[in-house]
Design a protein around this motif. Structure first.
Motif, PDB file in Angstrom:
ATOM      1  N   MET A 267       0.866  -1.176   0.000  1.00 42.93           N
ATOM      2  CA  MET A 267       0.000   0.000   0.000  1.00 42.93           C
ATOM      3  C   MET A 267       0.906   1.231   0.000  1.00 42.93           C
ATOM      4  O   MET A 267       1.422   1.623   1.042  1.00 42.93           O
ATOM      5  CB  MET A 267      -0.906   0.002   1.236  1.00 42.93           C
ATOM      6  CG  MET A 267      -1.976   1.077   1.167  1.00 42.93           C
ATOM      7  SD  MET A 267      -3.033   1.114   2.634  1.00 42.93           S
ATOM      8  CE  MET A 267      -3.882  -0.438   2.521  1.00 42.93           C
ATOM      9  N   PRO A 268       1.125   1.843  -1.165  1.00 41.80           N
ATOM     10  CA  PRO A 268       2.124   2.926  -1.228  1.00 41.80           C
ATOM     11  C   PRO A 268       1.732   4.177  -0.440  1.00 41.80           C
ATOM     12  O   PRO A 268       2.587   4.853   0.123  1.00 41.80           O
ATOM     13  CB  PRO A 268       2.233   3.213  -2.721  1.00 41.80           C
ATOM     14  CG  PRO A 268       1.012   2.620  -3.353  1.00 41.80           C
ATOM     15  CD  PRO A 268       0.609   1.471  -2.489  1.00 41.80           C
ATOM     16  N   THR A 269       0.461   4.513  -0.418  1.00 40.26           N
ATOM     17  CA  THR A 269       0.000   5.700   0.307  1.00 40.26           C
ATOM     18  C   THR A 269       0.703   6.960  -0.199  1.00 40.26           C
ATOM     19  O   THR A 269       1.373   7.669   0.545  1.00 40.26           O
ATOM     20  CB  THR A 269       0.191   5.537   1.833  1.00 40.26           C
ATOM     21  OG1 THR A 269      -0.150   4.209   2.218  1.00 40.26           O
ATOM     22  CG2 THR A 269      -0.696   6.495   2.616  1.00 40.26           C
ATOM     23  N   PHE A 270       0.524   7.210  -1.510  1.00 45.05           N
ATOM     24  CA  PHE A 270       1.082   8.420  -2.117  1.00 45.05           C
ATOM     25  C   PHE A 270       0.391   9.678  -1.593  1.00 45.05           C
ATOM     26  O   PHE A 270       0.972  10.750  -1.555  1.00 45.05           O
ATOM     27  CB  PHE A 270       0.870   8.401  -3.630  1.00 45.05           C
ATOM     28  CG  PHE A 270       1.460   7.223  -4.343  1.00 45.05           C
ATOM     29  CD1 PHE A 270       2.843   7.058  -4.440  1.00 45.05           C
ATOM     30  CD2 PHE A 270       0.641   6.281  -4.966  1.00 45.05           C
ATOM     31  CE1 PHE A 270       3.385   5.984  -5.129  1.00 45.05           C
ATOM     32  CE2 PHE A 270       1.180   5.217  -5.671  1.00 45.05           C
ATOM     33  CZ  PHE A 270       2.558   5.061  -5.758  1.00 45.05           C
ATOM     34  N   ALA A 271      -0.885   9.546  -1.257  1.00 43.62           N
ATOM     35  CA  ALA A 271      -1.723  10.725  -0.982  1.00 43.62           C
ATOM     36  C   ALA A 271      -1.087  11.637   0.060  1.00 43.62           C
ATOM     37  O   ALA A 271      -1.007  12.848  -0.129  1.00 43.62           O
ATOM     38  CB  ALA A 271      -3.116  10.283  -0.530  1.00 43.62           C
ATOM     39  N   GLN A 272      -0.608  11.023   1.165  1.00 41.31           N
ATOM     40  CA  GLN A 272      -0.110  11.900   2.230  1.00 41.31           C
ATOM     41  C   GLN A 272       1.110  12.696   1.771  1.00 41.31           C
ATOM     42  O   GLN A 272       1.239  13.878   2.080  1.00 41.31           O
ATOM     43  CB  GLN A 272       0.150  11.115   3.506  1.00 41.31           C
ATOM     44  CG  GLN A 272       1.268  10.096   3.458  1.00 41.31           C
ATOM     45  CD  GLN A 272       2.574  10.653   3.964  1.00 41.31           C
ATOM     46  OE1 GLN A 272       2.588  11.585   4.754  1.00 41.31           O
ATOM     47  NE2 GLN A 272       3.664  10.100   3.485  1.00 41.31           N
ATOM     48  N   GLY A 273       1.992  12.080   0.978  1.00 38.35           N
ATOM     49  CA  GLY A 273       3.174  12.803   0.498  1.00 38.35           C
ATOM     50  C   GLY A 273       2.783  13.985  -0.371  1.00 38.35           C
ATOM     51  O   GLY A 273       3.274  15.103  -0.195  1.00 38.35           O
ATOM     52  N   GLU A 274       1.861  13.750  -1.292  1.00 32.48           N
ATOM     53  CA  GLU A 274       1.481  14.824  -2.208  1.00 32.48           C
ATOM     54  C   GLU A 274       0.663  15.910  -1.502  1.00 32.48           C
ATOM     55  O   GLU A 274       0.853  17.103  -1.748  1.00 32.48           O
ATOM     56  CB  GLU A 274       0.694  14.269  -3.395  1.00 32.48           C
ATOM     57  CG  GLU A 274       0.412  15.346  -4.416  1.00 32.48           C
ATOM     58  CD  GLU A 274       0.097  14.798  -5.801  1.00 32.48           C
ATOM     59  OE1 GLU A 274       1.046  14.639  -6.595  1.00 32.48           O
ATOM     60  OE2 GLU A 274      -1.087  14.536  -6.083  1.00 32.48           O
ATOM     61  N   ILE A 275      -0.219  15.495  -0.610  1.00 31.99           N
ATOM     62  CA  ILE A 275      -1.049  16.495   0.083  1.00 31.99           C
ATOM     63  C   ILE A 275      -0.195  17.340   1.032  1.00 31.99           C
ATOM     64  O   ILE A 275      -0.357  18.563   1.099  1.00 31.99           O
ATOM     65  CB  ILE A 275      -2.223  15.804   0.809  1.00 31.99           C
ATOM     66  CG1 ILE A 275      -3.169  15.170  -0.217  1.00 31.99           C
ATOM     67  CG2 ILE A 275      -2.991  16.804   1.685  1.00 31.99           C
ATOM     68  CD1 ILE A 275      -4.162  14.168   0.355  1.00 31.99           C
ATOM     69  N   TRP A 276       0.716  16.697   1.748  1.00 34.98           N
ATOM     70  CA  TRP A 276       1.642  17.470   2.590  1.00 34.98           C
ATOM     71  C   TRP A 276       2.431  18.474   1.736  1.00 34.98           C
ATOM     72  O   TRP A 276       2.581  19.628   2.094  1.00 34.98           O
ATOM     73  CB  TRP A 276       2.672  16.555   3.265  1.00 34.98           C
ATOM     74  CG  TRP A 276       2.259  15.831   4.491  1.00 34.98           C
ATOM     75  CD1 TRP A 276       1.084  15.180   4.705  1.00 34.98           C
ATOM     76  CD2 TRP A 276       3.051  15.637   5.674  1.00 34.98           C
ATOM     77  NE1 TRP A 276       1.100  14.583   5.943  1.00 34.98           N
ATOM     78  CE2 TRP A 276       2.291  14.850   6.559  1.00 34.98           C
ATOM     79  CE3 TRP A 276       4.324  16.042   6.058  1.00 34.98           C
ATOM     80  CZ2 TRP A 276       2.751  14.460   7.816  1.00 34.98           C
ATOM     81  CZ3 TRP A 276       4.801  15.654   7.304  1.00 34.98           C
ATOM     82  CH2 TRP A 276       4.017  14.877   8.170  1.00 34.98           C
ATOM     83  N   ALA A 277       2.947  17.993   0.589  1.00 30.94           N
ATOM     84  CA  ALA A 277       3.806  18.839  -0.251  1.00 30.94           C
ATOM     85  C   ALA A 277       3.022  19.997  -0.866  1.00 30.94           C
ATOM     86  O   ALA A 277       3.528  21.109  -0.982  1.00 30.94           O
ATOM     87  CB  ALA A 277       4.452  17.998  -1.349  1.00 30.94           C
ATOM     88  N   LEU A 278       1.780  19.744  -1.252  1.00 28.30           N
ATOM     89  CA  LEU A 278       1.010  20.779  -1.951  1.00 28.30           C
ATOM     90  C   LEU A 278       0.212  21.682  -1.015  1.00 28.30           C
ATOM     91  O   LEU A 278      -0.017  22.836  -1.316  1.00 28.30           O
ATOM     92  CB  LEU A 278       0.039  20.130  -2.951  1.00 28.30           C
ATOM     93  CG  LEU A 278       0.659  19.357  -4.109  1.00 28.30           C
ATOM     94  CD1 LEU A 278      -0.438  18.800  -5.023  1.00 28.30           C
ATOM     95  CD2 LEU A 278       1.615  20.245  -4.909  1.00 28.30           C
TER      96      LEU A 278
END
Ligand SMILES: [Zn+2]
Length: 421
Positions: A267-278
């Motif tokens: 489960m990579p869970t990309f969402a948190q990385g992108e949401i934190w960054a943006l």
């Protein structure tokens, strides 16, 4: 759980199996399960006790959505006037405020890999016994974290125990891992979460430690997962037989071969990385830069994982920071999968429902609309196979049924449960 009978008719059925959407397909729900679909549903509904009929003409009928990575009690803004914000009592009440918000977004299940005290176990029991209205919860306790792991203190005093309202619990020896696993299983967790280093640069937990946790937890009926961004950790987690792996950013081809051979999902869970960054106004620029770089690395490793036939699962890490407002982002990862990993919207809906049932411990029982399955069903007023972005948007959720019971969406204020900014 429920004796009521519900017939949903004339909707377009997206049943979570990956089958093409089927217009004008009825669904009959009885005794908390899907009892029939199609013409059989219409036929059966005509006999027996009274049926509540929901007209889904022009709408889309899906299995209740599952967010495989949510933290209900990790980051909790403290309202003014609360004297003991770290108490188990406060943490539990605060976390409970999130529950209706999640249902309202069309998510009827959440897997919770780590939280304070045993807050999430208590919430699960409160929901299951009908004390509280909320999504089905698959609960871990505090994450088992070695020195240097994501939840350990990164400053002295090094030998200090972490308090119970911290999401991590320090485990420094093999015995610590086994003892803590036994303690958490005795307290009723569904899941043991192990936490390696933040970015995956250092492997802080050994294969022997992971294997000891897996052995202990599996014998006691609990699953095991791990925050693992590193190469060695990911390979060791695969060899130790965890149930699923979070992230796997730096997994090499050889590491992924080990994961594929073991049949373990990621489960990579990309969402948190992108949401934190943006969107993370309180996130330092250097952290944002690292997040963006690491997101690219993780997308590449997950493309390689997908190419090997490794099952990828969907979670958002909602609730892991103030910007990860619970109720707001649960559909984000699905759209990310479509945009960056080349899945079709229909494929990600299948992942978000049927495949994600794995992280609820309910594979084969939850996540599709077929006879005999648990009756978690939602009705949307727009087509998610055309617009994947609508998943998780409360504005498009018209009906939510959990365990065969219709949720009263009208009684839930939209802002309730949102974290303090
Ligand atoms: Zn998390």
């Amino acid at each position: 759980m429920s004796g009521s009978r519900i017939l949903i008719k004339d909707g377009t059925l997206i049943d979570g199996t990956g089958r093409e959407p089927a217009a004008g397909t009825a669904v009959l729900i009885e005794n908390g399960v899907i009892s029939a679909t199609g013409t059989a549903a219409i036929r059966d509904a005509a006999h027996g006790p009274a049926v509540r009929t929901i007209d889904a003409g022009g709408q889309y009928v899906l299995p209740g959505l599952i967010d495989g990575h949510v933290h209900l009690s990790m980051v909790q803004g403290t309202p003014a006037g609360i004297r003991f914000p770290t108490s188990a009592e406060h943490c539990t009440l605060r976390a409970a405020q999130h529950l209706p918000t999640i249902l309202r977004a069309g998510f009827t299940s959440v897997s919770v890999p780590g939280g304070k005290w045993f807050v999430d176990v208590t919430l699960r029991e409160a929901v299951n016994t009908g004390m509280l209205e909320g999504p089905r919860i698959f609960a871990a306790g505090r994450a088992l974290t070695p020195r240097g792991g994501i939840f350990s203190r990164h400053q002295p005093p090094w030998d200090q125990k972490l308090p119970d309202d911290m999401v991590g619990v320090l485990c420094n020896t093999l015995d610590d891992y086994i003892t803590e696993t036994r303690r958490q299983c005795a307290a009723g967790v569904n899941l043991i979460k192990i936490a390696d280093s933040v970015w995956g640069d250092t492997q802080t937990v050994s294969r022997a430690e992971i294997a000891a946790v897996v052995d202990e937890a599996h014998r006691r009926g609990a699953k095991v997962t791990i925050h693992s961004r590193g190469s060695g950790t990911t390979r060791d987690a695969a060899l130790a037989g965890v149930d699923w792996i979070f992230h796997a950013d730096f997994a090499t081809g050889d590491d992924l071969d080990a994961v594929a051979k073991a049949g373990i999902p990621i489960m990579p869970t990309f969402a948190q990385g992108e949401i934190w960054a943006l969107h993370g106004n309180d996130v330092p620029q250097e952290t944002k830069d690292r997040l963006k770089w690491q997101l690219d690395v993780n997308v590449a490793s997950m493309q390689a994982a997908k190419a090997r036939g490794i099952k990828l699962l969907i979670g958002t890490d909602s609730g892991n920071a103030p910007v990860m407002t619970i109720g707001k982002w649960h559909g984000y990862e699905a759209a990310f999968f479509v945009e960056h990993l080349g899945y079709s919207p229909l494929e990600v809906i299948t992942i978000q429902t049927r495949d994600n049932a794995t992280v609820m411990g309910l594979a084969g029982k939850l996540g599709t609309i077929e006879p005999g399955m648990i009756a978690d069903v939602i009705v949307l007023d727009a087509d998610p196979t055309k617009h994947i972005q609508i998943l998780g948007d409360p504005a498009h959720v018209k009906t939510v049924i959990k365990d065969g019971r219709e949720i009263d969406l009208g009684s839930q204020p939209e802002t309730r449960g949102r974290l303090a900014a």
